[in-house]
Design a protein around this motif. Structure first.
Motif, mmCIF file in Angstrom:
data_model
loop_
_atom_site.group_PDB
_atom_site.id
_atom_site.type_symbol
_atom_site.label_atom_id
_atom_site.label_comp_id
_atom_site.label_asym_id
_atom_site.label_seq_id
_atom_site.Cartn_x
_atom_site.Cartn_y
_atom_site.Cartn_z
ATOM 1 N N ALA A 1 2.133 1.962 -3.473
ATOM 2 C CA ALA A 1 1.076 2.439 -4.381
ATOM 3 C C ALA A 1 0.575 3.820 -3.971
ATOM 4 O O ALA A 1 0.281 4.664 -4.826
ATOM 5 C CB ALA A 1 -0.080 1.438 -4.396
ATOM 6 N N ALA A 2 0.489 4.067 -2.667
ATOM 7 C CA ALA A 2 -0.030 5.352 -2.187
ATOM 8 C C ALA A 2 0.887 6.497 -2.600
ATOM 9 O O ALA A 2 0.430 7.614 -2.869
ATOM 10 C CB ALA A 2 -0.181 5.328 -0.666
ATOM 11 N N GLY B 1 0.559 6.076 3.921
ATOM 12 C CA GLY B 1 1.076 4.775 3.481
ATOM 13 C C GLY B 1 2.405 4.449 4.137
ATOM 14 O O GLY B 1 2.600 3.359 4.696
ATOM 15 N N PHE C 1 0.834 -1.203 0.000
ATOM 16 C CA PHE C 1 0.000 0.000 0.000
ATOM 17 C C PHE C 1 0.868 1.253 0.000
ATOM 18 O O PHE C 1 0.594 2.225 -0.721
ATOM 19 C CB PHE C 1 -0.940 0.002 1.205
ATOM 20 C CG PHE C 1 -1.707 1.286 1.347
ATOM 21 C CD1 PHE C 1 -2.562 1.712 0.332
ATOM 22 C CD2 PHE C 1 -1.554 2.085 2.470
ATOM 23 C CE1 PHE C 1 -3.264 2.916 0.439
ATOM 24 C CE2 PHE C 1 -2.238 3.287 2.588
ATOM 25 C CZ PHE C 1 -3.091 3.705 1.572
ATOM 26 N N THR D 1 -4.552 -1.933 -3.159
ATOM 27 C CA THR D 1 -3.632 -2.256 -2.065
ATOM 28 C C THR D 1 -4.173 -1.761 -0.722
ATOM 29 O O THR D 1 -3.871 -2.355 0.317
ATOM 30 C CB THR D 1 -2.236 -1.649 -2.314
ATOM 31 O OG1 THR D 1 -2.393 -0.237 -2.557
ATOM 32 C CG2 THR D 1 -1.562 -2.316 -3.502
ATOM 33 N N TRP D 2 -4.987 -0.688 -0.740
ATOM 34 C CA TRP D 2 -5.620 -0.255 0.519
ATOM 35 C C TRP D 2 -6.522 -1.366 1.042
ATOM 36 O O TRP D 2 -6.518 -1.691 2.232
ATOM 37 C CB TRP D 2 -6.443 1.029 0.318
ATOM 38 C CG TRP D 2 -7.083 1.489 1.606
ATOM 39 C CD1 TRP D 2 -6.553 2.335 2.521
ATOM 40 C CD2 TRP D 2 -8.363 1.054 2.140
ATOM 41 N NE1 TRP D 2 -7.407 2.475 3.601
ATOM 42 C CE2 TRP D 2 -8.525 1.693 3.393
ATOM 43 C CE3 TRP D 2 -9.364 0.188 1.687
ATOM 44 C CZ2 TRP D 2 -9.662 1.506 4.188
ATOM 45 C CZ3 TRP D 2 -10.476 -0.002 2.487
ATOM 46 C CH2 TRP D 2 -10.629 0.652 3.727
ATOM 47 N N LEU E 1 -9.038 8.050 -0.899
ATOM 48 C CA LEU E 1 -9.104 7.187 -2.085
ATOM 49 C C LEU E 1 -10.521 6.892 -2.551
ATOM 50 O O LEU E 1 -10.763 6.698 -3.749
ATOM 51 C CB LEU E 1 -8.410 5.852 -1.788
ATOM 52 C CG LEU E 1 -6.885 5.881 -1.758
ATOM 53 C CD1 LEU E 1 -6.349 4.597 -1.138
ATOM 54 C CD2 LEU E 1 -6.322 6.075 -3.168
ATOM 55 N N GLN F 1 -2.742 4.406 -11.363
ATOM 56 C CA GLN F 1 -2.064 4.427 -10.060
ATOM 57 C C GLN F 1 -3.081 4.513 -8.916
ATOM 58 O O GLN F 1 -2.914 3.917 -7.858
ATOM 59 C CB GLN F 1 -1.107 5.619 -9.986
ATOM 60 C CG GLN F 1 0.146 5.457 -10.837
ATOM 61 C CD GLN F 1 -0.038 5.995 -12.253
ATOM 62 O OE1 GLN F 1 -1.167 6.139 -12.751
ATOM 63 N NE2 GLN F 1 1.083 6.263 -12.918
ATOM 64 N N ALA G 1 -3.634 1.953 -5.869
ATOM 65 C CA ALA G 1 -3.651 2.361 -4.459
ATOM 66 C C ALA G 1 -4.913 1.841 -3.775
ATOM 67 O O ALA G 1 -4.875 1.383 -2.626
ATOM 68 C CB ALA G 1 -3.565 3.879 -4.355
ATOM 69 N N ALA H 1 -0.229 7.448 -6.078
ATOM 70 C CA ALA H 1 -1.656 7.346 -6.403
ATOM 71 C C ALA H 1 -2.181 8.562 -7.150
ATOM 72 O O ALA H 1 -3.107 8.456 -7.962
ATOM 73 C CB ALA H 1 -2.471 7.140 -5.124
#
Lengths: 359, 360
Positions: A62-63, A177, A59, A79-80, A155, A72, A76, A66
């Motif tokens: 990816a964050a 993240g 995460f 993965t969150w 998000l 992207q 995110a 994002a």
């Protein structure tokens, strides 16, 4: 001469050392309790912490990017969800490493009855000062704005589209993240550090918080009981409200991402895993009937959670859906009472039913 | 129902006063669980000996002794299906009261000052509170009810003059079809109300001042020396908050007691039971979650002593102090200055004592 009866009564008041036998089965031998602790650590606590650390690393990566584009952003979000689900694997272990430095609250400030998340996030976004969102700053304060729920708002919330426009939103998300990955790593380290892993301390040390393996096992039992209570009351019942018209779908833990029900199921599965690892074998030896009832209680709860469709938020605003949610609450309540009223005494654990389920 | 008729409420004063004290010194009644998990009603003396011990159809909760010791009513735990009226000396069952249609017992009750009426806290199907009124000398027939003006009524006490009732409305909504599931733990309204014991009219309603009201549920009551009410509370808000857990009436207001934060912290946001000494000078509260209890001086409102008792919850006034029971088995006499003596008795130690203890 004093009345004979008074005299007798006074003589029978004895000091604490002569305390009567406990109201429970004698505890299993310390060796068996140590084995149970080791099973729990090896097959539940360590793998679940490793999974959470890995999910938060994913995460964090990816964050950080994002805000760069839709792909992207999608990464995110995915993965969150993975990180939020992985947290359910350890959230019930609310002692020791999770209590230290308010890690549990910092990972997921929930329930947030005073809108602390909204308030703290607004402050941070207004200030737009990177120094306020460094891991050091997060370690000092703004507990509500540094965890999974704050990231979910960025998000999945109403203003998620602004992530690409308002630069500090992206900065905050990246900071959350990174912060979560650090907390998850520190949690895992507390359980795996070679010098003094937390689980070894739970087997008992002369001056530590656990004097015996029984103290450690009792903490795990309380985690399970408290975890099931939190699951029922905070993650499920608070969305139901007193009636269909008074339902609170937006009190669900993750209504913005639509993951509330998945989180409930993940938490239940994790707690079932802890039960199976630590306690089921001991109880099967001490009282097979109660052991079977507890296993059935978990199975019934999981089945009830499985019958809630399509989401917790939509179920609580429909009559049929509410019935399914109520069935889950009944099953969880029965299970929790069984653990407190029959399980703890049969395991020889000094876990009183007044603390577990009082009025 | 509107009123009960002044005659039945006031006409029988003194009828029961002459009953001799039971042999063997003071005795105490509590709901309990035995080693096999069976639910029981058990009475014991300070010598640790059992006075009686009988099975219950389900888990019990609080009890109320009739004035003069004529009878004792023990209530099922909320949402309760029944109350049992027992002989306080022998434990012999005098009556079983089944819940009225659409009403469930909340675990507590009180007798009127003449013993003619039994009041019981109850909820309806929506969780709203009523006081059910039962005629003791008509086989405990339910003769009416009063609204409590709130959800989740719990403890109930008669004022010392017998004219009014105090009821704690815990405020936490529950659906009796979903036993023990608490709905809405974040916007509930808890209150302490005073009702006319004859008409049921609402005389006063107390709530904590807004700045003190941090999701506290008012649940258990004890009456102090000057007739003031001590309210033992449970905090349902965020766990990191540690508000005061005892409040008391003063004039027309209800105010939280002042004590060192670490005293409240030892109670772990939860008080399970409260009791006052017969003269009302001392009030005891217990926290099974904190494994601790406090002795509070009613007049100064200061905490006099703190005592430890793992899973300690049941508490009742006893000569020289309070008896406190544990859900892990066993009981102790906590002396008025905080010293402690364990009560002996093998069966006392083997029984798991439930939330409340009542002197017989």
């Amino acid at each position: 001469m004093p009345n004979r009866r008074t005299f007798l009564a006074a003589a029978l008041l004895v000091p604490a050392s002569a305390h009567a036998q406990p109201a429970r089965t004698p505890a299993p031998a310390p060796a068996a309790q140590r084995e149970a602790l080791r099973r729990a650590v090896a097959t539940h606590i360590l793998p679940r912490h490793a999974a959470f650390a890995e999910a938060t690393r994913g995460f964090a990566a990816a964050a950080a990017t994002a805000a760069h584009g839709p792909a992207q952003m999608d990464a995110a979000r995915t993965t969150w969800i993975a990180a939020a689900l992985a947290f359910q694997g350890i959230r019930h272990l609310r002692f020791g490493p999770m209590e230290e430095r308010d890690r549990g609250f910092r990972i997921a400030f929930f329930p947030d009855v005073r809108n602390s998340i909204g308030r703290e996030m607004a402050e941070l976004l207004r200030a737009a000062d990177p120094a306020l969102v460094s891991p050091e700053a997060f370690a000092r304060g703004r507990v509500a704005a540094q965890g999974l729920p704050a990231a979910e708002r960025l998000l999945f919330g109403d203003e998620a589209a602004r992530l690409a426009e308002q630069r500090f939103r992206g900065t905050l998300l990246g900071a959350i993240g990174a912060n979560l990955a650090v907390i998850a790593r520190d949690l895992e380290t507390a359980w795996t550090r070679p010098d003094a892993p937390y689980g070894t301390g739970m087997e008992g040390t002369p001056d530590g918080p656990y004097r015996s393996p029984q103290d450690g096992l009792l903490m795990l039992f309380k985690s399970l009981s408290g975890g099931l209570e939190f699951l029922a009351e905070r993650q499920v019942a608070r969305t139901l409200g007193p009636s269909l018209r008074e339902a609170f779908p937006r009190r669900a833990e993750a209504w913005r991402s639509g993951q509330s029900l998945a989180l409930v199921r993940a938490s239940l599965a994790a707690q079932q895993e802890l039960w199976a690892a630590a306690f089921a074998p001991m109880l099967a030896a001490a009282n097979p009937t109660v052991a079977r009832q507890v296993a059935e209680g978990f199975a019934r709860s999981a089945a009830a959670a499985g019958r809630i469709v399509p989401s917790l938020e939509s179920a609580v605003v429909q009559a049929g859906g509410r019935a399914a949610v109520e069935e889950l609450l009944r099953a969880l309540g029965t299970l929790r009472r069984l653990l407190g009223e029959r399980g703890a005494p049969a395991l020889g654990l000094p876990m009183g039913f007044n603390s577990m389920d009082g009025d | 129902m509107t009123g009960i008729g002044r005659r039945s409420a006031l006409g029988l004063v003194g009828l029961a006063a002459a009953r001799p004290a039971p042999a063997g010194g003071p005795a105490f009644l509590s709901a309990a669980a035995d080693a096999g998990g069976g639910w029981r009603a058990v009475a014991f003396g300070l010598d640790g000996a059992m006075r009686f011990d009988l099975p219950l159809p389900a888990r019990g909760h609080g009890a109320a002794l009739a004035p003069g010791g004529e009878a004792v009513a023990l209530f099922a735990r909320r949402p309760g299906e029944f109350a049992l009226v027992l002989d306080p000396v022998t434990g012999r069952r005098r009556a079983r009261i089944d819940r009225a249609t659409g009403r469930w017992f909340c675990g507590h009750g009180a007798f009127s000052i003449d013993g003619a009426l039994l009041y019981a806290t109850e909820i309806d199907g929506a969780g709203e509170g009523v006081v059910g009124v039962y005629a003791a000398r008509r086989g405990f027939a339910r003769i009416g009810e009063f609204a409590t003006g709130g959800a989740d009524p719990h403890d109930i006490r008669l004022t010392p003059d017998g004219r009014r009732l105090w009821v704690a409305n815990g405020g936490i909504r529950a659906d009796p079809r979903l036993p023990r599931v608490r709905l809405d733990l974040e916007s509930f309204e808890s209150s302490l109300v005073q009702l006319d014991a004859t008409s049921g009219a609402l005389i006063a309603r107390y709530r904590l001042a807004e700045e003190e009201e941090t999701l506290l549920s008012l649940r258990h009551l004890a009456i102090g020396a000057d007739g003031e009410v001590f309210v033992a509370m449970q905090h349902e808000g965020p766990r990191h908050e540690r508000p005061p857990l005892v409040a008391a009436t003063k004039g027309g207001a209800l105010a939280a007691l002042e004590a060192a934060p670490e005293l409240w912290r030892t109670l772990d946001n939860y008080i399970g039971s409260a009791a006052a000494a017969p003269d009302g000078e001392l009030v005891a509260v217990t926290s099974p979650r904190g494994g601790a209890g406090l002795l509070i001086e009613a007049r100064t409102r200061r905490v006099r002593a703190r005592f430890a008792m793992a899973d300690g919850c049941g508490v009742a006034a006893a000569p020289g102090g309070f008896v406190v029971t544990s859900g892990l088995g066993g009981a102790a006499l906590i002396h008025a200055h905080g010293a402690r003596t364990e009560l002996a008795g093998e069966r006392l130690g083997r029984m798991r004592w439930d939330n409340h203890l009542v002197p017989l």
